[in-house]
Design a protein around this motif. Structure first.
Motif, PDB file in Angstrom:
ATOM      1  N   TYR A  76       0.861  -1.172   0.000  1.00  0.00           N
ATOM      2  CA  TYR A  76       0.000   0.000   0.000  1.00  0.00           C
ATOM      3  C   TYR A  76       0.901   1.227   0.000  1.00  0.00           C
ATOM      4  CZ  TYR A  76      -3.033  -3.689   1.520  1.00  0.00           C
ATOM      5  OH  TYR A  76      -3.700  -4.878   1.594  1.00  0.00           O
ATOM      6  N   SER A  77       0.742   2.048  -1.000  1.00  0.00           N
ATOM      7  CA  SER A  77       1.546   3.259  -1.110  1.00  0.00           C
ATOM      8  C   SER A  77       0.583   4.429  -1.270  1.00  0.00           C
ATOM      9  CB  SER A  77       2.501   3.152  -2.303  1.00  0.00           C
ATOM     10  OG  SER A  77       3.317   4.290  -2.378  1.00  0.00           O
ATOM     11  N   LEU A  78       0.123   4.930  -0.139  1.00  0.00           N
ATOM     12  CA  LEU A  78      -0.839   6.024  -0.146  1.00  0.00           C
ATOM     13  C   LEU A  78      -0.117   7.330   0.146  1.00  0.00           C
ATOM     14  CD1 LEU A  78      -3.746   4.321   1.828  1.00  0.00           C
ATOM     15  CD2 LEU A  78      -3.336   4.343  -0.640  1.00  0.00           C
ATOM     16  N   ASP A  79      -0.437   8.348  -0.630  1.00  0.00           N
ATOM     17  CA  ASP A  79       0.134   9.690  -0.452  1.00  0.00           C
ATOM     18  C   ASP A  79       1.647   9.714  -0.600  1.00  0.00           C
ATOM     19  OD1 ASP A  79      -2.286  11.103  -0.081  1.00  0.00           O
ATOM     20  OD2 ASP A  79      -2.417  10.332   1.956  1.00  0.00           O
ATOM     21  N   VAL A  80       2.162   8.981  -1.585  1.00  0.00           N
ATOM     22  CA  VAL A  80       3.604   8.974  -1.840  1.00  0.00           C
ATOM     23  C   VAL A  80       3.914   9.425  -3.268  1.00  0.00           C
ATOM     24  CG1 VAL A  80       5.701   7.553  -1.955  1.00  0.00           C
ATOM     25  CG2 VAL A  80       4.024   7.157  -0.139  1.00  0.00           C
ATOM     26  N   ILE A  81       3.249   8.879  -4.256  1.00  0.00           N
ATOM     27  CA  ILE A  81       3.626   9.135  -5.650  1.00  0.00           C
ATOM     28  C   ILE A  81       3.622  10.620  -5.997  1.00  0.00           C
ATOM     29  CG2 ILE A  81       1.321   8.806  -6.650  1.00  0.00           C
ATOM     30  CD1 ILE A  81       2.779   7.416  -9.042  1.00  0.00           C
ATOM     31  N   GLU A  82       2.756  11.397  -5.372  1.00  0.00           N
ATOM     32  CA  GLU A  82       2.714  12.835  -5.680  1.00  0.00           C
ATOM     33  C   GLU A  82       3.946  13.580  -5.172  1.00  0.00           C
ATOM     34  OE1 GLU A  82       0.345  12.561  -1.778  1.00  0.00           O
ATOM     35  OE2 GLU A  82       0.686  11.302  -3.544  1.00  0.00           O
ATOM     36  N   HIS A  83       4.741  12.915  -4.315  1.00  0.00           N
ATOM     37  CA  HIS A  83       5.974  13.511  -3.802  1.00  0.00           C
ATOM     38  C   HIS A  83       7.212  13.001  -4.543  1.00  0.00           C
ATOM     39  CE1 HIS A  83       3.744  15.247  -0.466  1.00  0.00           C
ATOM     40  NE2 HIS A  83       3.183  14.055  -0.285  1.00  0.00           N
ATOM     41  N   ILE A  84       7.035  12.058  -5.460  1.00  0.00           N
ATOM     42  CA  ILE A  84       8.138  11.475  -6.230  1.00  0.00           C
ATOM     43  C   ILE A  84       8.271  12.255  -7.532  1.00  0.00           C
ATOM     44  CG2 ILE A  84       8.956   9.382  -7.414  1.00  0.00           C
ATOM     45  CD1 ILE A  84       8.837   8.967  -4.419  1.00  0.00           C
ATOM     46  N   SER A  85       9.485  12.679  -7.872  1.00  0.00           N
ATOM     47  CA  SER A  85       9.668  13.429  -9.122  1.00  0.00           C
ATOM     48  C   SER A  85       9.365  12.529 -10.322  1.00  0.00           C
ATOM     49  CB  SER A  85      11.097  13.953  -9.218  1.00  0.00           C
ATOM     50  OG  SER A  85      12.001  12.889  -9.433  1.00  0.00           O
ATOM     51  N   ARG A  86       8.986  13.132 -11.415  1.00  0.00           N
ATOM     52  CA  ARG A  86       8.728  12.360 -12.638  1.00  0.00           C
ATOM     53  C   ARG A  86       9.980  11.612 -13.075  1.00  0.00           C
ATOM     54  NH1 ARG A  86       3.675  13.220 -15.271  1.00  0.00           N
ATOM     55  NH2 ARG A  86       2.573  14.914 -14.238  1.00  0.00           N
TER      56      ARG A  86
END
Length: 121
Positions: A21-31
């Motif tokens: 479960y990876s909630l609220d993480v991807i939006e903090h990872i650079s493209r």
């Protein structure tokens, strides 16, 4: 339950899991780091494992505070999130959320997106 610290961008987890479960993480990872992040999450799953990714929607950012916007560098629309996850998984089920209600409704009106992914590619 056991908690550990691991930088998933740098490598897979030391063991495989049935579910991640990876909630609220991807939006903090650079493209630029997005592929490593997702490839390492996928690589940390058992062959029939499930990944759940959650993130505020791109459309919700117009209502976010300046402090929130500063950290949310990689929000996605529903279509973008689904398309991205389909690069790593055969099956991607996208849900949206407003307040406390999870639904399969109109993604551009969603505040939060949840992708349930299985069938590793």
């Amino acid at each position: 339950m056991r908690a550990t610290v691991h930088d998933i961008v740098l490598g897979k987890l030391p063991q495989r899991y049935d579910g991640i479960y990876s909630l609220d993480v991807i939006e903090h990872i650079s493209r630029e780091d997005e592929h490593a992040y997702l490839a390492n999450l996928r690589g940390s799953l058992d062959d029939d494992g499930v990944l759940v990714i959650g993130s505020p929607s791109l459309e919700s950012q117009q209502y976010a505070s300046p402090q929130s916007k500063a950290g949310h560098i990689n929000c996605k629309s529903g279509a973008e999130l689904k398309s991205l996850m389909e690069r790593y998984f055969h099956n991607v089920f996208l849900f949206s959320m407003n307040d406390e209600v999870v639904h399969t409704g109109f993604y551009p009106m969603a505040h939060y997106l949840i992708a349930v992914c299985c069938g590793k590619k």
